[in-house]
Scaffold this motif. Sequence first.
Motif, short mmCIF file in Angstrom:
data_model
loop_
_atom_site.label_atom_id
_atom_site.label_comp_id
_atom_site.label_asym_id
_atom_site.label_seq_id
_atom_site.Cartn_x
_atom_site.Cartn_y
_atom_site.Cartn_z
N GLU A 1 0.85 -1.18 0.00
CA GLU A 1 0.00 0.00 0.00
C GLU A 1 0.89 1.23 0.00
O GLU A 1 2.10 1.15 0.30
N ALA A 2 0.32 2.36 -0.36
CA ALA A 2 1.07 3.62 -0.36
C ALA A 2 0.14 4.73 0.06
O ALA A 2 -1.07 4.70 -0.21
N GLU A 3 0.71 5.72 0.73
CA GLU A 3 -0.08 6.84 1.22
C GLU A 3 0.36 8.12 0.54
O GLU A 3 1.53 8.51 0.60
N PHE A 4 -0.60 8.76 -0.10
CA PHE A 4 -0.36 10.05 -0.75
C PHE A 4 -0.48 11.14 0.30
O PHE A 4 -1.49 11.25 1.00
N ASN A 5 0.57 11.96 0.42
CA ASN A 5 0.57 13.08 1.36
C ASN A 5 0.89 14.34 0.58
O ASN A 5 2.05 14.59 0.23
N LYS A 6 -0.15 15.13 0.32
CA LYS A 6 0.03 16.30 -0.55
C LYS A 6 0.90 17.36 0.11
O LYS A 6 1.75 17.99 -0.54
N SER A 7 0.72 17.57 1.41
CA SER A 7 1.48 18.63 2.09
C SER A 7 2.98 18.31 2.13
O SER A 7 3.82 19.21 2.07
N GLN A 8 3.32 17.03 2.23
CA GLN A 8 4.72 16.63 2.25
C GLN A 8 5.22 16.17 0.88
O GLN A 8 6.37 15.76 0.76
N THR A 9 4.38 16.24 -0.11
CA THR A 9 4.68 15.76 -1.48
C THR A 9 5.36 14.41 -1.44
O THR A 9 6.41 14.19 -2.06
N SER A 10 4.74 13.48 -0.71
CA SER A 10 5.32 12.15 -0.57
C SER A 10 4.34 11.08 -0.98
O SER A 10 3.11 11.29 -0.97
N PHE A 11 4.89 9.91 -1.31
CA PHE A 11 4.08 8.76 -1.71
C PHE A 11 4.85 7.51 -1.31
O PHE A 11 5.31 6.76 -2.15
N HIS A 12 4.99 7.31 0.00
CA HIS A 12 5.79 6.20 0.52
C HIS A 12 5.09 4.87 0.35
O HIS A 12 3.89 4.75 0.60
N LEU A 13 5.86 3.86 -0.02
CA LEU A 13 5.36 2.49 -0.20
C LEU A 13 5.51 1.74 1.13
O LEU A 13 6.57 1.83 1.77
N LYS A 14 4.49 0.99 1.51
CA LYS A 14 4.52 0.30 2.80
C LYS A 14 3.94 -1.12 2.66
O LYS A 14 3.16 -1.40 1.76
N LYS A 15 4.37 -1.94 3.62
CA LYS A 15 3.80 -3.28 3.74
C LYS A 15 3.89 -3.68 5.20
O LYS A 15 4.94 -3.51 5.82
N PRO A 16 2.82 -4.17 5.80
CA PRO A 16 2.82 -4.45 7.25
C PRO A 16 3.80 -5.56 7.66
O PRO A 16 4.36 -5.50 8.75
N SER A 17 4.01 -6.55 6.79
CA SER A 17 4.84 -7.68 7.16
C SER A 17 5.62 -8.14 5.92
O SER A 17 5.05 -8.69 4.99
#
Lengths: 112, 113
Positions: B64-80
């Motif tokens: 999954e990835a979270e779009f953060n407009k204020s930080q201009t970020s789109f970090h990729l994540k995985k719980p495990s």
Amino acid sequence: IAGITQAPTSQILAAGRRMTLRCTQDMRHNAMYWYRQDLGLGLRLIHYSNTAGTTGKGEVPDGYSVSRANTDDFPLTLASAVPSQTSVYFCASSDSNSNEQFFGPGTRLTVL
Amino acid sequence: AQSVAQPEDQVNVAEGNPLTVKCTYSVSGNPYLFWYVQYPNRGLQFLLKYITGDNLVKGSYGFEAEFNKSQTSFHLKKPSALVSDSALYFCAVRRTGNTPLVFGKGTRLSVIA
């Protein structure tokens, strides 16, 4: 054919020779792209085509040319290869509905 | 002009731990953001994309990835993380419209058993 095919898979080429890398897609995508991948530099766009009959320059177009005579084919030509063109070349395609790009398996080119 | 930065060349994580692969972007207007994965000697495979809507985007293989407009970020994540997640990951951006993707330089993820 399913998706994008590229030929050849790999090639060793003498400097100064002419070489054409082939790319064919069967998804009827309107846009196609050529990238080169180099260690530490990621993927860099060489040329692209938004639709058959049109082409555009990317970030690193020098030494390369393309043509787009029809929707399915997008060949990349090196008119006179140089060692700095040693790289892995990826073709990709996309349509305006899905936005994502689909990639071929790549061509590994070595220029000696 | 649009650009993407992946600040880490390499990320190491133990199997079973959560993983994050960072990406920041620069683009005029609303961005279209993507993550791709590349396994050895293979082409790039699409993982997920953000176009509009919910800031948390779910994709293939549990990523999954979270779009953060204020930080201009789109970090990729995985719980495990899994050992099989070890690969090269690319973040990419395009402006609205049918413009070519611009890729980051890639982050190599190594998941250690």
